[in-house]
Design an enzyme around this catalytic site. Structure first.
Site, PDB file in Angstrom:
ATOM      1  N   GLY A 236     124.631  53.746  38.543  1.00 19.02           N
ATOM      2  CA  GLY A 236     124.609  54.857  37.582  1.00 19.02           C
ATOM      3  C   GLY A 236     123.826  54.544  36.316  1.00 19.02           C
ATOM      4  O   GLY A 236     123.204  53.481  36.190  1.00 19.02           O
TER       5      GLY A 236
ATOM      6  N   ASP B 198     133.829  51.844  46.772  1.00 18.78           N
ATOM      7  CA  ASP B 198     134.096  53.192  46.292  1.00 18.78           C
ATOM      8  C   ASP B 198     135.400  53.134  45.492  1.00 18.78           C
ATOM      9  O   ASP B 198     136.402  52.615  45.989  1.00 18.78           O
ATOM     10  CB  ASP B 198     134.236  54.091  47.539  1.00 18.78           C
ATOM     11  CG  ASP B 198     134.400  55.546  47.182  1.00 18.78           C
ATOM     12  OD1 ASP B 198     134.835  55.841  46.050  1.00 18.78           O
ATOM     13  OD2 ASP B 198     134.091  56.370  48.056  1.00 18.78           O
TER      14      ASP B 198
ATOM     15  N   TYR C 187     136.347  66.600  32.697  1.00 18.27           N
ATOM     16  CA  TYR C 187     135.847  65.280  32.296  1.00 18.27           C
ATOM     17  C   TYR C 187     136.765  64.685  31.226  1.00 18.27           C
ATOM     18  O   TYR C 187     137.186  63.530  31.311  1.00 18.27           O
ATOM     19  CB  TYR C 187     134.421  65.451  31.757  1.00 18.27           C
ATOM     20  CG  TYR C 187     133.728  64.181  31.322  1.00 18.27           C
ATOM     21  CD1 TYR C 187     133.328  63.230  32.251  1.00 18.27           C
ATOM     22  CD2 TYR C 187     133.440  63.958  29.982  1.00 18.27           C
ATOM     23  CE1 TYR C 187     132.657  62.087  31.844  1.00 18.27           C
ATOM     24  CE2 TYR C 187     132.770  62.817  29.574  1.00 18.27           C
ATOM     25  CZ  TYR C 187     132.380  61.879  30.504  1.00 18.27           C
ATOM     26  OH  TYR C 187     131.721  60.748  30.100  1.00 18.27           O
TER      27      TYR C 187
HETATM   28  N1  SER Z   1     127.349  61.670  28.153  1.00 19.37           N
HETATM   29  C1  SER Z   1     128.592  62.244  28.573  1.00 19.37           C
HETATM   30  C2  SER Z   1     128.414  63.650  28.978  1.00 19.37           C
HETATM   31  O1  SER Z   1     127.646  64.323  28.346  1.00 19.37           O
HETATM   32  C3  SER Z   1     129.603  62.163  27.489  1.00 19.37           C
HETATM   33  O2  SER Z   1     130.307  60.987  27.571  1.00 19.37           O
HETATM   34  O3  SER Z   1     129.056  64.070  29.862  1.00 19.37           O
END
Ligand code: SER
Length: 320
Positions: free
Chosen positions: A11, A53, A142
């Protein structure tokens, strides 16, 4: 920290953190764990590589035992905007995955690094000088996963003594691996657009301030925190860390100083705008400064020069 496993090594942060940790701790001691995206040649050839994973605890145990891992960096996550499209998957990786890793760490005596985010805050959080300890009621999946990860990390430390440590990262700006589906991605895209097209259409409104950080500082922060003297850590998890705060106009003007033809227009994405407005304008990171010496090196001007130089070189080589 002698034998390290990175979950999410392909990532945005993982791809650079893995290489950096290999430099510092020895290539053979840093295992790159990947899931679906093929690792780069550099990542694959510079040290051990394993398919792991976050949602498969048996596999994590196998790799931890095989390499006698003592520290796990858990960088697997879906970023904020993409998590709104796939909330179930975001929960699975961001909460079940964190739980799996903490359980493996408990059973195998590992330390765990967890990257939380500005996304762990929400519309009822004070948005200016956001304190270290404050209201956290995020309105995104998130954010829900990040608050859960912070709480689980605290719990595993207090209840089981697992050495959990974490940061609340701001938007991370980098030039190696693109972020995927975050609200702060515009601050990366604008540099690529500046080099390629000399113009950029921004999905966030003028005046939308967010905390940001250049990747070298983000890597230093993770390593410094994991190496910090535990006796000095009052918080352990989820330290606010920031290096700069700007809105689209300010980053545009910094780029325009180097590329005078640069142009900025707006086409606001309501999902990203809504998320951005619920996040801090600028966090207070004094706890990190006091407890483990956080002190970022890169400001907007220095980062802009470096980003444009590196991306410009990629362009010359035909890589972008
Ligand atoms: N960079 C991330 C986002 O924009 C924030 O932690 O989802």
């Amino acid at each position: 920290m002698k034998r390290i496993l990175i979950i999410g090594a392909v990532g945005q942060i993982g791809s650079e953190l893995t290489l950096r940790l290999r430099e510092v701790y020895g290539a053979g001691n840093v295992v790159a764990g990947w899931r679906s995206t093929q690792p780069s040649r550099e990542l694959a050839e510079s040290g051990p590589l394993e398919k792991v994973d976050a949602t498969d605890p048996e596999r994590i145990v196998e790799v931890v035992k095989k390499y006698r891992i003592d520290t796990i960096f858990n960088l697997a996550a879906l970023l904020s905007a993409v998590a709104e499209q796939k909330p179930q998957a975001a929960w699975n990786v961001g909460v079940n995955g964190v739980f799996n890793i903490l359980e493996v760490a408990r059973e195998n005596g590992c330390a765990v690094f967890f990257p939380s985010s500005i996304g762990a805050f929400g519309p009822t959080t004070p948005l200016d000088n956001t304190p270290q300890d404050t209201i956290q009621r995020p309105g995104t999946m998130y954010g829900v996963t990040k608050v859960a990860g912070e709480l689980l990390s605290d719990y595993y430390f207090k209840r089981f003594g697992v050495d959990t440590r974490g940061l609340r990262y701001p938007g991370i700006i980098s030039n190696v691996t693109l972020p995927g589906g975050g609200t702060t991605d515009y601050a990366v895209e604008i540099y690529y657009a500046a080099i390629k097209e000399k113009k950029y259409t921004c999905p966030l409104k003028k005046g939308t301030f967010l905390d940001m950080m250049y990747m070298p500082d983000a890597l230093d922060a993770a390593i410094q925190l994991m190496e910090a003297d535990p006796a000095r850590l009052i918080h352990r998890n989820a330290f606010n860390v920031t290096a700069m705060s700007f809105d689209p106009e300010i980053i545009y003007k910094a780029i325009k100083k180097c590329i005078p033809e640069m142009q900025l227009t707006y086409d606001v994405d309501p999902v990203k705008q809504g998320i951005a407005e619920s996040w801090p304008n600028k966090m207070d990171d004094s706890a990190a400064r006091q407890e483990w010496g956080w002190n970022p090196k890169w400001n907007l001007e220095a980062m802009t020069d470096d980003m444009l130089k590196v991306i410009g070189e990629k362009r010359k080589k035909g890589l972008i």
